[in-house]
Design an enzyme around this catalytic site. Structure first.
Site, PDB file in Angstrom:
ATOM      1  N   LYS A 127      11.229  27.278  76.789  1.00 50.22           N
ATOM      2  CA  LYS A 127      11.847  28.548  76.367  1.00 50.22           C
ATOM      3  C   LYS A 127      11.564  29.623  77.413  1.00 50.22           C
ATOM      4  O   LYS A 127      10.438  30.069  77.576  1.00 50.22           O
ATOM      5  CB  LYS A 127      11.273  28.983  75.014  1.00 50.22           C
TER       6      LYS A 127
ATOM      7  N   GLY B 216       1.952  33.956  79.168  1.00 50.11           N
ATOM      8  CA  GLY B 216       2.445  35.239  78.678  1.00 50.11           C
ATOM      9  C   GLY B 216       1.286  36.148  78.349  1.00 50.11           C
ATOM     10  O   GLY B 216       0.178  35.996  78.878  1.00 50.11           O
ATOM     11  N   SER B 217       1.519  37.063  77.435  1.00 49.35           N
ATOM     12  CA  SER B 217       0.508  38.078  77.144  1.00 49.35           C
ATOM     13  C   SER B 217      -0.618  37.510  76.283  1.00 49.35           C
ATOM     14  O   SER B 217      -0.430  36.539  75.542  1.00 49.35           O
ATOM     15  CB  SER B 217       1.169  39.255  76.425  1.00 49.35           C
ATOM     16  N   THR B 218      -1.762  38.146  76.362  1.00 50.12           N
ATOM     17  CA  THR B 218      -2.920  37.731  75.572  1.00 50.12           C
ATOM     18  C   THR B 218      -2.620  37.863  74.080  1.00 50.12           C
ATOM     19  O   THR B 218      -3.011  37.007  73.284  1.00 50.12           O
ATOM     20  CB  THR B 218      -4.153  38.553  76.007  1.00 50.12           C
TER      21      THR B 218
ATOM     22  N   ILE C 239       0.316  37.539  72.410  1.00 43.92           N
ATOM     23  CA  ILE C 239       1.143  36.426  71.903  1.00 43.92           C
ATOM     24  C   ILE C 239       0.355  35.121  71.995  1.00 43.92           C
ATOM     25  O   ILE C 239       0.450  34.264  71.113  1.00 43.92           O
ATOM     26  CB  ILE C 239       2.490  36.322  72.662  1.00 43.92           C
ATOM     27  N   GLY C 240      -0.458  34.989  73.037  1.00 40.17           N
ATOM     28  CA  GLY C 240      -1.304  33.799  73.179  1.00 40.17           C
ATOM     29  C   GLY C 240      -2.196  33.628  71.959  1.00 40.17           C
ATOM     30  O   GLY C 240      -2.341  32.530  71.425  1.00 40.17           O
TER      31      GLY C 240
ATOM     32  N   GLU D 172      -2.080  30.488  79.561  1.00 43.25           N
ATOM     33  CA  GLU D 172      -2.237  31.263  80.803  1.00 43.25           C
ATOM     34  C   GLU D 172      -1.873  32.692  80.447  1.00 43.25           C
ATOM     35  O   GLU D 172      -0.703  33.007  80.251  1.00 43.25           O
ATOM     36  CB  GLU D 172      -1.277  30.749  81.884  1.00 43.25           C
TER      37      GLU D 172
ATOM     38  N   CYS E 125       0.195  38.345  86.808  1.00 41.60           N
ATOM     39  CA  CYS E 125      -0.959  38.196  85.908  1.00 41.60           C
ATOM     40  C   CYS E 125      -2.279  38.333  86.652  1.00 41.60           C
ATOM     41  O   CYS E 125      -3.247  38.854  86.118  1.00 41.60           O
ATOM     42  CB  CYS E 125      -0.884  36.850  85.209  1.00 41.60           C
TER      43      CYS E 125
ATOM     44  N   GLU F 102      -4.361  45.816  80.848  1.00 43.69           N
ATOM     45  CA  GLU F 102      -3.432  45.286  81.845  1.00 43.69           C
ATOM     46  C   GLU F 102      -2.155  46.124  81.834  1.00 43.69           C
ATOM     47  O   GLU F 102      -1.446  46.163  80.829  1.00 43.69           O
ATOM     48  CB  GLU F 102      -3.097  43.826  81.508  1.00 43.69           C
TER      49      GLU F 102
END
Ligand code: NAP
Ligand code: MG
Length: 513
Positions: A218, A270-272, A274-275, A292, A326, A423
């Site tokens: 995706k 992606g972002s922390t 959403i992770g 990541e 990142c 970030e």
């Protein structure tokens, strides 16, 4: 690019179209050498000769481009002009289901192919990326806003390199963990961000396939076009149907993939935030996961560094790809004895940065990927201004249209300030000083993240000593933002877990028996 030039119609000489012998007098001649476009800033972005953008783009499932079940499409923009580039299919849970089904079916045969045969397909994909490199690079610049210099010299060749590298591994998997046999995981769901759309797709797909897995990928909502071009390349390489499936859509599509019961692994970049959400969503299931995530990486300059080279390293470390990196070196730590000189030189160098049209081969900083990201960066810069420190931005002219942000820094920022901790994911640097290597290490490690760090010194012993104490997955010495498929990449703490690239990257796609 200067403001006002973007609406100007630019004529194309036949010489320029052929990409040969361009003269350096007129504006259009500054565009990528050898790329045959008819250049006119407004029109060319949708009608170059090399890039044919379909007005409507479908999902790639079971080796075919298919319409979404809902019949819904969303728009993707060129952030440098704010024009709509194309409409893209929005995959819902039924589409994700079909894609996973296709991948499951393909797994039965793909996983049984010899490594040699799988490797041949990967080589073929790599070769076609190289053959179609101009098209890929232009499309990436159009959809993402990043400078053609980067898509041409970094993203596209590195994407091909990842397929080449992993093609080489496909028939050598018994050496991943010497003395142990390995097996693929099954169907892998892969979710990627918008900052390196094609490259992140390559980072994900190449190792998964080399190990014998099949994939549902995706791409990010704002940058789906090069993943779909990769689908075309995959068709051209005659990869067996269903081995790679690409479902475009928004966060919801990604969540459907995460929640799908027949997916064996989720690989997320992606972002922390959403992770974390994904981690919660798959807790209690048998799914494997690699994350990541974000970073706030320290870039340390010692007084014995080659200063002018370090200045270039810092510029590249934070302003490369508009700072949408990142591992960006977003926290500069200067040894106190050189800080004044360094900042003075940095300001002078920043004045020479060229910001504007991503398709201009001289452009250093292109467009911010979306209005939302630009707003987020502006808000954080606003917060920074209330928290103190010297704010600097060079006197550069921004294009009158499109999402652009000047490169800037805050000098003399405490470790506790918002900009030292959060970030920004944009061209915004913070600068602080240190007196001893111990203090540098302490400040560098004072972050919830642990993705990357850089250090500059002429003393090898100092580099080794300091590097060994930095808590980050990637450490560069006397360089920054250099990537190579042979080198594992990934973070500590809130930067995620698992590695991509190198032998270690393969471990995320294999069961070790
Ligand atoms: P993001 O908002 O987390 O989105 C990443 C991907 O996840 C996108 O495809 C997104 O789809 C999808 N997504 C959104 N919500 C989801 C959900 N609930 N479940 C599953 N998928 C979901 O991150 P981004 O803004 O695109 O990218 C920037 C971030 O990525 C930064 O934090 C950056 O540091 C990080 N990054 C890390 C690395 C690394 O290797 N460590 C590399 C590059 C970027 P939509 O686009 O449709 O929202
Ligand atoms: Mg776009």
């Amino acid at each position: 690019m200067q403001a006002g030039t973007q609406n100007k119609k630019l004529k194309t000489s036949s010489k320029n179209v052929a990409g040969r012998g361009v003269e350096s007098t007129s504006y259009q001649n500054r565009f990528v050498k050898g790329i045959p476009f008819k250049f006119d800033y407004e029109a060319s972005v949708e009608s170059t000769e090399v890039v044919k953008i379909k007005s409507q783009n479908e999902l790639f499932i079971g080796g075919k481009f298919v319409k979404p079940q809902s019949g819904k499409y969303f728009k993707t923009l060129n952030p440098a002009t704010e024009n709509v580039l194309a409409e893209v299919a929005e995959a819902n849970s039924t589409d994700v289901d079909l894609a996973v089904l296709a991948a499951r079916k393909a797994f039965a045969t793909w996983s049984k192919l010899s490594g040699h045969e799988r490797g041949r397909y990967l080589f073929k994909i790599a070769r076609i990326i190289q053959e179609r490199a101009r098209e890929v690079a232009i499309l990436e610049s159009l959809d993402n806003g990043k400078p053609i210099k980067e898509t041409r010299d970094v993203d596209t060749p590195l994407a091909a390199a990842h397929f080449f590298y992993h093609a080489g591994w496909a028939d050598k998997l018994e050496y991943v963990v010497p003395g142990r046999s390995v097996a693929p995981l099954g169907v892998v769901g892969q979710i990627i961000p918008w900052n390196f759309p094609l490259l992140m797709a390559a980072w994900k797909i190449a190792p998964a396939l080399a190990c014998g897995n099949t994939v549902v990928l995706k791409p990010a909502e704002t940058t789906p076009l090069t993943a779909l071009l990769l689908a075309e390349i995959i068709q051209q390489a005659e990869l067996p149907e269903g081995v790679v499936n690409i479902v475009t859509g928004a966060g919801e599509t990604g969540a459907n993939l995460v929640d799908h019961p027949d997916v064996n692994k989720i690989a997320f970049t992606g972002s922390t935030d959403i992770g974390r959400r994904i981690q919660k969503a798959i807790a209690g299931t048998q799914k494997r996961l690699t994350l990541e995530l974000g970073g706030k990486s320290a870039h340390i300059i010692f007084e014995d560094a080659a200063i002018d080279q370090a200045i270039e390293g810092v510029i590249n470390g934070i302003y490369f790809n508009q700072g949408h990196v990142c591992c960006a070196g977003s926290r500069l730590l200067l040894e106190e004895s050189i800080s004044e000189l360094f900042v003075k030189k940095l300001k002078k160098r920043m004045q020479k940065i060229r910001i504007g049209n991503p398709l201009d081969k001289n452009t250093d900083i292109g467009a911010i990927n979306s209005a939302g990201e630009l707003q987020k960066i502006q808000n954080l810069v606003g917060v920074g201004k209330t928290e103190g420190g010297e704010f600097f931005e060079p006197n550069l002219t921004l294009p009158s249209k499109g999402y652009f942000h000047k490169p800037c820094f805050f000098n003399g920022v405490s470790s506790a300030a918002t900009l030292s901790r959060v970030e920004v994911f944009g061209p915004v640097l913070t600068i602080a000083t240190f007196r001893t290597p111990e203090e540098a290490v302490l400040k560098a490690n004072d972050t919830p993240y642990g993705l990357a760090a850089g250090l500059w010194s002429e003393k090898g012993s100092k580099i080794h000593k300091v590097a060994s104490r930095l808590r980050a997955g990637v450490i560069w010495a006397n360089t920054y933002n250099k990537f190579d498929p042979t080198s594992p990449f990934g973070g500590y703490y809130e930067s995620g877990f698992g590695r991509e690239g190198g032998r270690h990257g393969l471990l995320g796609y294999l069961e070790v028996k």
